[in-house]
Design an enzyme around this catalytic site. Sequence first.
Site, PDB file in Angstrom:
ATOM      1  N   ASP A   1     -28.422   7.930   1.522  1.00  0.00           N
ATOM      2  CA  ASP A   1     -28.549   8.733   0.312  1.00  0.00           C
ATOM      3  C   ASP A   1     -28.032   8.004  -0.919  1.00  0.00           C
ATOM      4  O   ASP A   1     -27.353   6.974  -0.817  1.00  0.00           O
ATOM      5  CB  ASP A   1     -27.769  10.046   0.466  1.00  0.00           C
ATOM      6  CG  ASP A   1     -28.286  10.918   1.583  1.00  0.00           C
ATOM      7  OD1 ASP A   1     -29.482  10.782   1.916  1.00  0.00           O
ATOM      8  OD2 ASP A   1     -27.507  11.725   2.114  1.00  0.00           O
TER       9      ASP A   1
ATOM     10  N   TYR B   1     -20.915   5.227  11.479  1.00  0.00           N
ATOM     11  CA  TYR B   1     -20.619   5.565  10.090  1.00  0.00           C
ATOM     12  C   TYR B   1     -19.119   5.724   9.906  1.00  0.00           C
ATOM     13  O   TYR B   1     -18.406   6.129  10.837  1.00  0.00           O
ATOM     14  CB  TYR B   1     -21.287   6.884   9.698  1.00  0.00           C
ATOM     15  CG  TYR B   1     -22.740   6.788   9.315  1.00  0.00           C
ATOM     16  CD1 TYR B   1     -23.119   6.531   7.998  1.00  0.00           C
ATOM     17  CD2 TYR B   1     -23.732   6.980  10.265  1.00  0.00           C
ATOM     18  CE1 TYR B   1     -24.464   6.462   7.648  1.00  0.00           C
ATOM     19  CE2 TYR B   1     -25.086   6.911   9.919  1.00  0.00           C
ATOM     20  CZ  TYR B   1     -25.436   6.659   8.600  1.00  0.00           C
ATOM     21  OH  TYR B   1     -26.764   6.582   8.250  1.00  0.00           O
TER      22      TYR B   1
END
Length: 246
Positions: free
Chosen positions: A52, A110
């Site tokens: 994003d 992540y």
Amino acid sequence: MKRIKVIVAYDGTRYCGWQIQPNGITIEAVLNQTLAELIGEEIKVAGASRTDSGVHALGNVAVFDTDSNIPSERMMYALNQKLPADIRIMNSEEVPADWHPRFQKSIKTYEYRLETGTVPNPLQRFTHYFVTQPLDFMAMEEAVTYLVGEHDFVGFTREECQGKHTIRKIYSATLLRADTEILFQIRGNGFLYNMVRMIMGALLEIGKGRFPPVYIQEVLKGESKEVVKVTAPPQGLVLVNIEYIK
């Protein structure tokens, strides 16, 4: 024609995410343009993870097809001479013509970085999310244990993802603290849109005392009477690596 795989690292601060879109500059667009200038071909890279706006990466993966005579292993050096300083190719190599980074079994890692305290470190404003409110670290630490395993993560994604396959397997989830910093790391076979940032948002609500640690388990089982979807800001999130497995 050969297919080249590249490992891409970037500071996502000034980019509108990975995927090409009309309202701003993206990582994918910069790579396409730089490759076209370098080898004189129209190039369309295919990435593994569509991060994003504002999200960073140390190990995103992409491929592209080319007739260039630049050796595959030297492509990284040629590209890095032309790319902006906030995007770097960490490795380049030739792969089979049918190899695609999104259609292989993989483990993605992540990390989300928090900074706590009274005054934010200005050097971390683009890499950490600053939180002034005291956090119950032990409660957050317990909460992450409920993430491990195979679960339906529909409660940790946007409404536009609902109706799609929302079951994911999480191999590990840890929370580490060092002085004023808190590091959340999660490894899984895939992640939904905004999933890690929404998990982080829930962990912050738990740390602030709004919910008990078991709230994570209740959301995953669809047993929570109240599902509050809080999306943590993007700057603390980093796609660390993608490990491909056979």
